[in-house]
Structures are given as C-alpha cells and as structure tokens.
Design a protein around this motif. Structure first.
Motif, PDB file in Angstrom:
ATOM      1  N   ALA A 138      -7.210  29.925   5.415  1.00 43.06           N
ATOM      2  CA  ALA A 138      -5.880  29.508   4.947  1.00 43.06           C
ATOM      3  C   ALA A 138      -4.854  29.804   6.035  1.00 43.06           C
ATOM      4  O   ALA A 138      -4.952  30.817   6.737  1.00 43.06           O
ATOM      5  CB  ALA A 138      -5.523  30.235   3.656  1.00 43.06           C
ATOM      6  N   CYS A 139      -3.873  28.936   6.167  1.00 45.23           N
ATOM      7  CA  CYS A 139      -2.881  29.042   7.240  1.00 45.23           C
ATOM      8  C   CYS A 139      -1.464  28.988   6.669  1.00 45.23           C
ATOM      9  O   CYS A 139      -0.711  28.033   6.942  1.00 45.23           O
ATOM     10  CB  CYS A 139      -3.078  27.924   8.255  1.00 45.23           C
ATOM     11  SG  CYS A 139      -4.725  27.836   8.979  1.00 45.23           S
ATOM     12  N   PRO A 140      -1.070  29.964   5.867  1.00 46.09           N
ATOM     13  CA  PRO A 140       0.270  29.918   5.277  1.00 46.09           C
ATOM     14  C   PRO A 140       1.355  29.867   6.336  1.00 46.09           C
ATOM     15  O   PRO A 140       1.298  30.579   7.349  1.00 46.09           O
ATOM     16  CB  PRO A 140       0.336  31.219   4.460  1.00 46.09           C
ATOM     17  CG  PRO A 140      -0.801  32.056   4.918  1.00 46.09           C
ATOM     18  CD  PRO A 140      -1.829  31.155   5.461  1.00 46.09           C
ATOM     19  N   GLY A 141       2.323  28.991   6.106  1.00 42.81           N
ATOM     20  CA  GLY A 141       3.466  28.857   6.999  1.00 42.81           C
ATOM     21  C   GLY A 141       3.294  27.856   8.124  1.00 42.81           C
ATOM     22  O   GLY A 141       4.287  27.393   8.691  1.00 42.81           O
ATOM     23  N   LEU A 142       2.059  27.491   8.440  1.00 46.60           N
ATOM     24  CA  LEU A 142       1.833  26.611   9.593  1.00 46.60           C
ATOM     25  C   LEU A 142       2.356  25.203   9.344  1.00 46.60           C
ATOM     26  O   LEU A 142       3.002  24.600  10.216  1.00 46.60           O
ATOM     27  CB  LEU A 142       0.343  26.575   9.930  1.00 46.60           C
ATOM     28  CG  LEU A 142      -0.048  25.881  11.238  1.00 46.60           C
ATOM     29  CD1 LEU A 142       0.677  26.494  12.430  1.00 46.60           C
ATOM     30  CD2 LEU A 142      -1.567  25.959  11.436  1.00 46.60           C
ATOM     31  N   ALA A 143       2.106  24.673   8.153  1.00 42.44           N
ATOM     32  CA  ALA A 143       2.577  23.325   7.838  1.00 42.44           C
ATOM     33  C   ALA A 143       4.105  23.259   7.856  1.00 42.44           C
ATOM     34  O   ALA A 143       4.679  22.212   8.163  1.00 42.44           O
ATOM     35  CB  ALA A 143       2.041  22.870   6.482  1.00 42.44           C
ATOM     36  N   ASP A 144       4.752  24.370   7.545  1.00 36.05           N
ATOM     37  CA  ASP A 144       6.217  24.398   7.523  1.00 36.05           C
ATOM     38  C   ASP A 144       6.793  24.104   8.907  1.00 36.05           C
ATOM     39  O   ASP A 144       7.836  23.447   9.033  1.00 36.05           O
ATOM     40  CB  ASP A 144       6.722  25.753   7.036  1.00 36.05           C
ATOM     41  CG  ASP A 144       6.358  26.024   5.583  1.00 36.05           C
ATOM     42  OD1 ASP A 144       6.094  25.060   4.854  1.00 36.05           O
ATOM     43  OD2 ASP A 144       6.332  27.208   5.202  1.00 36.05           O
ATOM     44  N   ILE A 204       0.860  -1.174   0.000  1.00 42.03           N
ATOM     45  CA  ILE A 204       0.000   0.000   0.000  1.00 42.03           C
ATOM     46  C   ILE A 204       0.898   1.227   0.000  1.00 42.03           C
ATOM     47  O   ILE A 204       1.759   1.378   0.865  1.00 42.03           O
ATOM     48  CB  ILE A 204      -0.905   0.027   1.247  1.00 42.03           C
ATOM     49  CG1 ILE A 204      -1.813  -1.205   1.277  1.00 42.03           C
ATOM     50  CG2 ILE A 204      -1.738   1.314   1.280  1.00 42.03           C
ATOM     51  CD1 ILE A 204      -2.449  -1.456   2.634  1.00 42.03           C
ATOM     52  N   GLY A 205       0.737   2.096  -0.971  1.00 44.02           N
ATOM     53  CA  GLY A 205       1.535   3.313  -1.046  1.00 44.02           C
ATOM     54  C   GLY A 205       0.790   4.496  -0.455  1.00 44.02           C
ATOM     55  O   GLY A 205      -0.398   4.691  -0.729  1.00 44.02           O
ATOM     56  N   ILE A 206       1.472   5.254   0.376  1.00 46.45           N
ATOM     57  CA  ILE A 206       0.909   6.476   0.950  1.00 46.45           C
ATOM     58  C   ILE A 206       1.899   7.602   0.698  1.00 46.45           C
ATOM     59  O   ILE A 206       3.098   7.429   0.915  1.00 46.45           O
ATOM     60  CB  ILE A 206       0.663   6.328   2.469  1.00 46.45           C
ATOM     61  CG1 ILE A 206      -0.302   5.172   2.750  1.00 46.45           C
ATOM     62  CG2 ILE A 206       0.116   7.627   3.060  1.00 46.45           C
ATOM     63  CD1 ILE A 206      -0.589   4.944   4.233  1.00 46.45           C
ATOM     64  N   PHE A 207       1.409   8.754   0.248  1.00 45.25           N
ATOM     65  CA  PHE A 207       2.343   9.854   0.045  1.00 45.25           C
ATOM     66  C   PHE A 207       1.695  11.188   0.395  1.00 45.25           C
ATOM     67  O   PHE A 207       0.472  11.344   0.392  1.00 45.25           O
ATOM     68  CB  PHE A 207       2.892   9.874  -1.383  1.00 45.25           C
ATOM     69  CG  PHE A 207       1.876  10.186  -2.443  1.00 45.25           C
ATOM     70  CD1 PHE A 207       1.645  11.492  -2.855  1.00 45.25           C
ATOM     71  CD2 PHE A 207       1.162   9.166  -3.056  1.00 45.25           C
ATOM     72  CE1 PHE A 207       0.725  11.775  -3.841  1.00 45.25           C
ATOM     73  CE2 PHE A 207       0.238   9.442  -4.046  1.00 45.25           C
ATOM     74  CZ  PHE A 207       0.018  10.747  -4.435  1.00 45.25           C
ATOM     75  N   ASP A 208       2.563  12.126   0.709  1.00 44.10           N
ATOM     76  CA  ASP A 208       2.154  13.480   1.077  1.00 44.10           C
ATOM     77  C   ASP A 208       3.259  14.427   0.632  1.00 44.10           C
ATOM     78  O   ASP A 208       4.371  14.001   0.278  1.00 44.10           O
ATOM     79  CB  ASP A 208       1.942  13.567   2.592  1.00 44.10           C
ATOM     80  CG  ASP A 208       1.536  14.958   3.066  1.00 44.10           C
ATOM     81  OD1 ASP A 208       0.821  15.658   2.329  1.00 44.10           O
ATOM     82  OD2 ASP A 208       1.946  15.357   4.171  1.00 44.10           O
ATOM     83  N   SER A 209       2.980  15.716   0.689  1.00 45.88           N
ATOM     84  CA  SER A 209       4.015  16.704   0.394  1.00 45.88           C
ATOM     85  C   SER A 209       5.154  16.625   1.399  1.00 45.88           C
ATOM     86  O   SER A 209       6.253  17.107   1.129  1.00 45.88           O
ATOM     87  CB  SER A 209       3.413  18.108   0.407  1.00 45.88           C
ATOM     88  OG  SER A 209       2.901  18.412   1.689  1.00 45.88           O
ATOM     89  N   GLY A 210       4.910  16.029   2.538  1.00 46.58           N
ATOM     90  CA  GLY A 210       5.932  15.909   3.571  1.00 46.58           C
ATOM     91  C   GLY A 210       5.522  14.929   4.649  1.00 46.58           C
ATOM     92  O   GLY A 210       5.040  13.835   4.349  1.00 46.58           O
TER      93      GLY A 210
END
Length: 270
Positions: free
Chosen positions: A142-148, A6-12
């Motif tokens: 929108a929450c710019p920068g939070l995921a970083d 099973i493959g799982i992927f995300d931007s990070g």
C-alpha cells in the motif's frame, strides 16, 4: 448535452492513463472523462463510500448517453464493479492489479504490487493472489499519500522520489523482478519507479490491456461508436476548482485540456 459516447471515470486524474490508451486505440470515438477530484482520494475510504460515489457517477454518465463505461480506478473496480454490472446492461470494463500476467512474466516468482490501502485489503485482490500466486511471493505494498502527489501534478518532486524509495524498499529487499502498478495514478510515476528499481525489473501497467478490452466490447455491442463523425472528448471534474484540475490534466497529457465542472452532468461539486 452529449448523445452517445464512451464514459471513463476515476477518483481523479490517474484514469487519464487509461483514457490516453483508449484514445490512441479508438481515435474516432466520442469520450467523456469524469474525475471525481472533489471527493478523492478513494484509497483510504470505506467501501460503501466508494460504492456510493461510483454509482452516482455511473448513473449520471448513463443518463447522459454513455454506451460503454470504463472504471479507470482499481479501488473503485474491486469494491463496486459487480454491483454496477448487475444494475446496468451496457459494457462496463474495470481495472484490477495485473497479478495474473505478473506471475506469468516473473522468472524469480517475486512480485510487488503497488496499490492503495483499500485495494490491498480487498477480497478481489486476495482472490487474484490465491488463484494465480500459489507459486509466487507476492507483496501487496500500500502506498498512502502517493496518489495525492499525482493528483496535484507533482510527479517529479523530491518528496515523491523519497516516498517512492520508501514504498519500493520491499521490492528491492526481496529482489522482485516484476512490479505491478495497482493504481492508475502510479502510471505517471513509471519513469521514476524504473529508475529506482533498475532496468532489469519489469513494470506492468494495464492501461493498454483495458483499452483493448474496451475495443473488443465495442465491436460486439456498439461498433458505430468508433465512427469518425463521433470523435470528441469532454473532461469533467467534481472539484469546484476546475482550472486547477485543467492545469494538472494538461501537464499529465502534455497538451492543453479544458475541464468543466461536473454539475453539468448533475453531479455535486465541491
């Protein structure tokens, strides 16, 4: 090289929340997780850039033996899932902001969705709001920068707390009773968010629902993927600094995680 998994992927690293839920539900399955950390974040990128990244990763996973795929990224799902399903016959499970369940749970009809800029602006989310939110006040925050910060493993810093106060201000202002986490990275900030909005606000995080959908699809298409003999996990990143990603993943999953560079899958790393 892998065989069937099973493959799982995300931007990070955010998709680890989905991986964790899937691993708990399917403990005897083989998993391969890809973090596209070298090309993250996706949240403020143009849709075509995101689609190209997602297609490249998907093709690599399918070529390596994936029998099912989970797009553990809201932004990637809303921009690319239809294109992927048209290209590949295997089950592809995406993740979108849980607006439908939020409207069902909300007693005040006041809902805030914490998400990335690209997800907030997507046609897919607009359709969800139109379809299910006619009787609700839905704020797409929108929450710019939070995921970083989560990507760097900073989930409990003063800076994160201050940023959360800013992004949660609309929820407090309208007395929202439901908050939807529309980015998988934000799952790792659930405790901080709950503390800031109070115990009476319901926070919806869809990782378990996504894992359940994956399990249902496997019963129909690849039931043998849940056999005990297949139980393995492998983690990759497109970041050259795989040791750094390993440290962050280990912190988020609260156990040691070894991470390989994704050039082993034929993906560019940087």
């Amino acid at each position: 090289m892998h065989s069937r998994f099973i493959g799982i992927f995300d931007s990070g690293v955010g998709g680890l929340a989905v991986y964790r839920a899937a691993r708990e539900l399917l403990p005897h399955s083989a998993f391969v997780y890809v973090a596209d950390s070298g090309f993250a974040p996706y949240g403020d990128r143009e849709p075509r850039y995101i689609a190209n990244r997602v297609i490249e990763i998907t093709d690599a996973l399918v070529k390596s033996g994936a029998q099912a795929l989970v797009i553990a990224c809201n932004t990637a799902t809303v921009t690319t899932v239809s294109e992927l399903r048209a290209k590949h016959a295997l089950p592809i499970i995406g993740i979108e902001p849980a607006i439908k369940p939020a409207t069902a749970l909300s007693t005040r009809g006041k809902i805030v969705v914490l998400t990335t800029q690209r997800t907030a602006e997507s046609d897919a989310v607009a359709r969800l709001c139109q379809r299910y939110g006619s009787n609700s006040h839905i704020v797409l925050q929108a929450c710019p920068g939070l995921a970083d910060y989560v990507e760097a493993g900073e989930v409990d810093s003063i800076e994160v707390n201050e940023m959360l106060k800013q992004y949660l201000a609309p929820a407090i202002a309208i007395a929202a009773d439901v908050i939807v986490l529309g980015c998988t990275h934000f799952t790792f900030l659930t405790a901080q968010i709950q503390r800031l909005v109070g115990p009476d606000v319901t926070i919806i995080e869809p990782s378990i629902a996504v894992a359940q959908q994956l399990a249902r699809q496997l019963v129909l298409t690849s039931p043998d993927l849940s056999h005990e003999a297949c139980a393995t996990e492998t983690f990759y990143t497109t970041a050259l600094a795989s040791n750094t990603v390993s440290t962050v993943m280990s912190k988020l999953l609260e156990r040691p995680i070894d991470v390989l560079t994704a050039n082993h899958l034929g993906l560019e790393c940087r």
